[in-house]
Write an enzyme that holds these catalytic residues in place. Structure first.
Site, PDB file in Angstrom:
ATOM      1  CE  LYS A   4      -4.036   1.834   2.660  1.00  0.00           C
ATOM      2  NZ  LYS A   4      -4.898   1.615   3.700  1.00  0.00           N
ATOM      3  CG  ASP A  96     -14.705   1.974   4.490  1.00  0.00           C
ATOM      4  OD1 ASP A  96     -15.758   1.922   4.158  1.00  0.00           O
ATOM      5  OD2 ASP A  96     -13.613   2.123   3.645  1.00  0.00           O
TER       6      ASP A  96
END
Length: 309
Positions: A4, A96
């Protein structure tokens, strides 16, 4: 493994990225995406995590070519509840949680992933003497940033009210509805109410044919518009584990479990607005959301070395 990468390179973004890594590296649970390390390449920090080859839960349950038994659906739910119970025990709100952020392994177990919007809550120690011997959950609802995907977003977040970790429980309820009905979370397909809750009668009519009643009842309780009425993840994990155990050997669910789900009342109904679960974890650094830091990119990288923190 998966890398990431943070696009923004300013000092504040880098510092907050390191804070996120500091939290993630402390997480060790079978149902939480495993942190591998940090890569420093081309003067950029990268977060490395395990690679889950089975793809997202969203893609899996919406693949009509795959048959999914009720036992498997309950096991998916059990794994997510176990991972979330662990995160909440560490004072972490995911914020989320959705079926696209839950990944399926080859053995069909599920891991909770993507903590870019996660937030760490800090609580003060509670004095038992002040609560008559009961450990009361501290009041920690705050006006955190409104983040996440609106399809899974809890009503209190949608309406810009103060919220706490129970927003994750609502999101979990929507995921359960997806699993039960194999239906997208999009309100055009998943019946919703005008107060941002779940339209239970419409959902029952359209999607609950053949579903174990106690399983759908768990989903409906998680989707309650009142946060204090949602069961906490430790309770949900226990219920789903028991359901899985009995269905695996084709046993009828015990009446005690059915009644526990049907007649559930949170401690807030009896303990003066306290929650049934108390989180008193050691202090952790607060996280800034990655939406405030800049966009990230996921990619596979095998060319550089890992730096252990």
């Amino acid at each position: 493994m998966v890398m990431k990468e943070l696009y923004r390179l300013d000092e504040e973004a880098q510092q907050n990225f390191v804070k996120e890594i500091a939290v993630l590296r402390s997480l060790q649970h079978r149902n939480v995406l495993r942190f591998v390390g940090v890569l420093y390449k081309d003067k950029k920090l990268h977060l490395l995590t395990e690679y889950i080859s089975g793809g997202t839960l969203q893609d899996y349950i919406h693949d009509s070519s795959i048959e999914i038994s009720w036992l498997q659906r309950i096991n998916f739910s059990k794994d997510i509840a176990a991972g979330m119970a662990y995160l909440h025990s560490k004072n972490i709100i995911h914020r989320d949680l959705n079926s696209n952020n839950c990944l399926v392994r080859k053995d069909k177990s599920v891991v909770v992933a993507d903590f870019g919007l996660a937030r760490v809550m800090l609580d003060k120690q509670i004095n038992r003497k002040d609560t008559g011997g009961h450990v009361k959950r501290p009041e920690r609802k705050k006006r955190y940033t409104v983040v996440g995907n609106p399809y899974w977003m809890a009503p209190e977040m949608m309406t810009h009210k103060k919220y706490d970790e129970r927003v994750d429980i609502f999101s979990f309820g929507i995921i359960l509805c997806e699993i039960i009905g194999r239906v997208p979370a999009d309100p055009d397909y998943l019946p919703r109410s005008s107060d941002f809750g779940l339209n239970v009668p419409a959902f029952k009519e359209k999607f609950c044919n053949g579903c174990p009643e106690s399983f759908s009842e768990i989903a409906f309780r998680c989707c309650d518009i009142y946060p204090e009425k949602r069961p906490v993840f430790t309770v949900l994990k226990e219920w789903l584990e028991l359901m899985s155990m009995h269905l695996a050997v084709k046993n009828v669910l015990p009446l005690e479990l059915i009644n526990a789900i049907r007649n559930f009342k949170s401690q807030s109904d009896s303990l003066d607005e306290s929650s049934p679960e108390v989180f008193l974890a050691p202090p952790c650094p607060l996280l800034r959301t990655l939406s405030e830091q800049g966009t990230c990119r996921l990619s596979i990288d095998t060319s550089a070395s890992i730096i252990e923190l």
